[in-house]
Motif scaffolding. Sequence first.
Motif, PDB file in Angstrom:
ATOM      1  N   GLU A 101       0.849  -1.190   0.000  1.00 38.75           N
ATOM      2  CA  GLU A 101       0.000   0.000   0.000  1.00 38.75           C
ATOM      3  C   GLU A 101       0.886   1.242   0.000  1.00 38.75           C
ATOM      4  O   GLU A 101       1.902   1.293   0.693  1.00 38.75           O
ATOM      5  N   GLY A 102       0.531   2.233  -0.795  1.00 42.31           N
ATOM      6  CA  GLY A 102       1.278   3.479  -0.851  1.00 42.31           C
ATOM      7  C   GLY A 102       2.397   3.496  -1.876  1.00 42.31           C
ATOM      8  O   GLY A 102       3.137   4.477  -1.960  1.00 42.31           O
ATOM      9  N   SER A 103       2.546   2.427  -2.668  1.00 42.49           N
ATOM     10  CA  SER A 103       3.594   2.405  -3.695  1.00 42.49           C
ATOM     11  C   SER A 103       3.333   3.492  -4.733  1.00 42.49           C
ATOM     12  O   SER A 103       2.187   3.754  -5.094  1.00 42.49           O
ATOM     13  N   SER A 104       4.410   4.092  -5.222  1.00 40.87           N
ATOM     14  CA  SER A 104       4.265   5.163  -6.212  1.00 40.87           C
ATOM     15  C   SER A 104       3.986   4.588  -7.594  1.00 40.87           C
ATOM     16  O   SER A 104       4.378   3.457  -7.905  1.00 40.87           O
ATOM     17  N   GLN A 105       3.335   5.385  -8.415  1.00 39.16           N
ATOM     18  CA  GLN A 105       3.046   4.964  -9.788  1.00 39.16           C
ATOM     19  C   GLN A 105       4.342   4.758 -10.568  1.00 39.16           C
ATOM     20  O   GLN A 105       4.434   3.854 -11.396  1.00 39.16           O
ATOM     21  N   ASP A 106       5.367   5.569 -10.294  1.00 39.52           N
ATOM     22  CA  ASP A 106       6.657   5.396 -10.959  1.00 39.52           C
ATOM     23  C   ASP A 106       7.267   4.036 -10.631  1.00 39.52           C
ATOM     24  O   ASP A 106       7.808   3.366 -11.508  1.00 39.52           O
ATOM     25  N   ALA A 107       7.174   3.619  -9.382  1.00 41.54           N
ATOM     26  CA  ALA A 107       7.698   2.307  -8.977  1.00 41.54           C
ATOM     27  C   ALA A 107       6.937   1.188  -9.667  1.00 41.54           C
ATOM     28  O   ALA A 107       7.534   0.201 -10.104  1.00 41.54           O
ATOM     29  N   VAL A 108       5.638   1.336  -9.775  1.00 41.15           N
ATOM     30  CA  VAL A 108       4.800   0.324 -10.429  1.00 41.15           C
ATOM     31  C   VAL A 108       5.172   0.211 -11.903  1.00 41.15           C
ATOM     32  O   VAL A 108       5.344  -0.889 -12.436  1.00 41.15           O
ATOM     33  N   GLU A 109       5.323   1.352 -12.569  1.00 40.50           N
ATOM     34  CA  GLU A 109       5.665   1.342 -13.984  1.00 40.50           C
ATOM     35  C   GLU A 109       7.057   0.749 -14.224  1.00 40.50           C
ATOM     36  O   GLU A 109       7.264  -0.019 -15.161  1.00 40.50           O
ATOM     37  N   ALA A 110       8.011   1.088 -13.366  1.00 44.24           N
ATOM     38  CA  ALA A 110       9.361   0.535 -13.499  1.00 44.24           C
ATOM     39  C   ALA A 110       9.343  -0.978 -13.305  1.00 44.24           C
ATOM     40  O   ALA A 110       9.975  -1.725 -14.060  1.00 44.24           O
ATOM     41  N   GLN A 111       8.589  -1.442 -12.311  1.00 39.47           N
ATOM     42  CA  GLN A 111       8.514  -2.879 -12.057  1.00 39.47           C
ATOM     43  C   GLN A 111       7.794  -3.600 -13.185  1.00 39.47           C
ATOM     44  O   GLN A 111       8.119  -4.744 -13.509  1.00 39.47           O
ATOM     45  N   SER A 112       6.835  -2.950 -13.813  1.00 38.61           N
ATOM     46  CA  SER A 112       6.128  -3.548 -14.940  1.00 38.61           C
ATOM     47  C   SER A 112       7.098  -3.879 -16.070  1.00 38.61           C
ATOM     48  O   SER A 112       7.025  -4.954 -16.674  1.00 38.61           O
ATOM     49  N   THR A 113       8.024  -2.970 -16.334  1.00 44.69           N
ATOM     50  CA  THR A 113       9.038  -3.207 -17.362  1.00 44.69           C
ATOM     51  C   THR A 113       9.919  -4.388 -16.988  1.00 44.69           C
ATOM     52  O   THR A 113      10.225  -5.244 -17.823  1.00 44.69           O
ATOM     53  N   VAL A 114      10.307  -4.467 -15.726  1.00 43.22           N
ATOM     54  CA  VAL A 114      11.142  -5.571 -15.250  1.00 43.22           C
ATOM     55  C   VAL A 114      10.400  -6.896 -15.410  1.00 43.22           C
ATOM     56  O   VAL A 114      10.972  -7.894 -15.880  1.00 43.22           O
ATOM     57  N   ILE A 115       9.123  -6.929 -15.048  1.00 42.56           N
ATOM     58  CA  ILE A 115       8.342  -8.167 -15.151  1.00 42.56           C
ATOM     59  C   ILE A 115       8.262  -8.627 -16.600  1.00 42.56           C
ATOM     60  O   ILE A 115       8.416  -9.824 -16.890  1.00 42.56           O
ATOM     61  N   GLU A 116       8.050  -7.700 -17.518  1.00 34.36           N
ATOM     62  CA  GLU A 116       7.982  -8.079 -18.928  1.00 34.36           C
ATOM     63  C   GLU A 116       9.310  -8.670 -19.401  1.00 34.36           C
ATOM     64  O   GLU A 116       9.332  -9.656 -20.142  1.00 34.36           O
ATOM     65  N   GLU A 117      10.436  -8.104 -18.942  1.00 31.63           N
ATOM     66  CA  GLU A 117      11.752  -8.659 -19.276  1.00 31.63           C
ATOM     67  C   GLU A 117      11.911 -10.057 -18.683  1.00 31.63           C
ATOM     68  O   GLU A 117      12.440 -10.963 -19.341  1.00 31.63           O
ATOM     69  N   GLU A 118      11.476 -10.231 -17.444  1.00 30.38           N
ATOM     70  CA  GLU A 118      11.588 -11.543 -16.793  1.00 30.38           C
ATOM     71  C   GLU A 118      10.760 -12.589 -17.525  1.00 30.38           C
ATOM     72  O   GLU A 118      11.215 -13.724 -17.723  1.00 30.38           O
ATOM     73  N   LEU A 119       9.554 -12.232 -17.938  1.00 28.33           N
ATOM     74  CA  LEU A 119       8.714 -13.182 -18.661  1.00 28.33           C
ATOM     75  C   LEU A 119       9.351 -13.572 -19.990  1.00 28.33           C
ATOM     76  O   LEU A 119       9.309 -14.746 -20.386  1.00 28.33           O
ATOM     77  N   GLU A 120       9.950 -12.616 -20.674  1.00 19.92           N
ATOM     78  CA  GLU A 120      10.662 -12.932 -21.922  1.00 19.92           C
ATOM     79  C   GLU A 120      11.809 -13.905 -21.651  1.00 19.92           C
ATOM     80  O   GLU A 120      12.054 -14.819 -22.437  1.00 19.92           O
ATOM     81  N   THR A 121      12.497 -13.710 -20.533  1.00 20.70           N
ATOM     82  CA  THR A 121      13.595 -14.609 -20.174  1.00 20.70           C
ATOM     83  C   THR A 121      13.075 -16.004 -19.863  1.00 20.70           C
ATOM     84  O   THR A 121      13.670 -17.000 -20.288  1.00 20.70           O
ATOM     85  N   VAL A 122      11.961 -16.104 -19.142  1.00 22.44           N
ATOM     86  CA  VAL A 122      11.364 -17.417 -18.882  1.00 22.44           C
ATOM     87  C   VAL A 122      11.061 -18.104 -20.212  1.00 22.44           C
ATOM     88  O   VAL A 122      11.370 -19.289 -20.396  1.00 22.44           O
TER      89      VAL A 122
END
Length: 128
Positions: A101-122
């Motif tokens: 709770e309270g996470s910033s939108q910038d943190a969410v967007e940055a993590q979204s990019t990381v997750i997409e990279e991780e899924l590509e790696t999987v």
Amino acid sequence: MPTNITISRSIAIDATPAEVFAFVADPHNLPHWAPRAVDTVEPAGGTWLFRSGDTERHVIVRTSQEHGTVDLISPEGPGVYTRVIPNGTGAEYQFTLFFPEGSSQDAVEAQSTVIEEELETVRTLCEA
């Protein structure tokens, strides 16, 4: 009413659901596909010890091959919930991350990019 922000992503993988499940269900593989989140992983009693730089956290890895689920539950905050499902002759890997709770939108967007990279790696590692 939900209060946490979530990110949910999925990726099609040209490998059987059993192959994808075996890969993502093994915590030892995390440093290979999620190196920004985990440097090393080792069993620690009933949990796993995830290390990233100077940070250590205990995580419960809860898996169900029958249901295709691999959940990473951390006492420090919301967890990661994943699922492998059949998709034609391959698999779909679904990934949902809950933010504190309270996470910033910038943190969410940055993590979204990381997750997409991780899924590509999987996908790359499972299709190899």
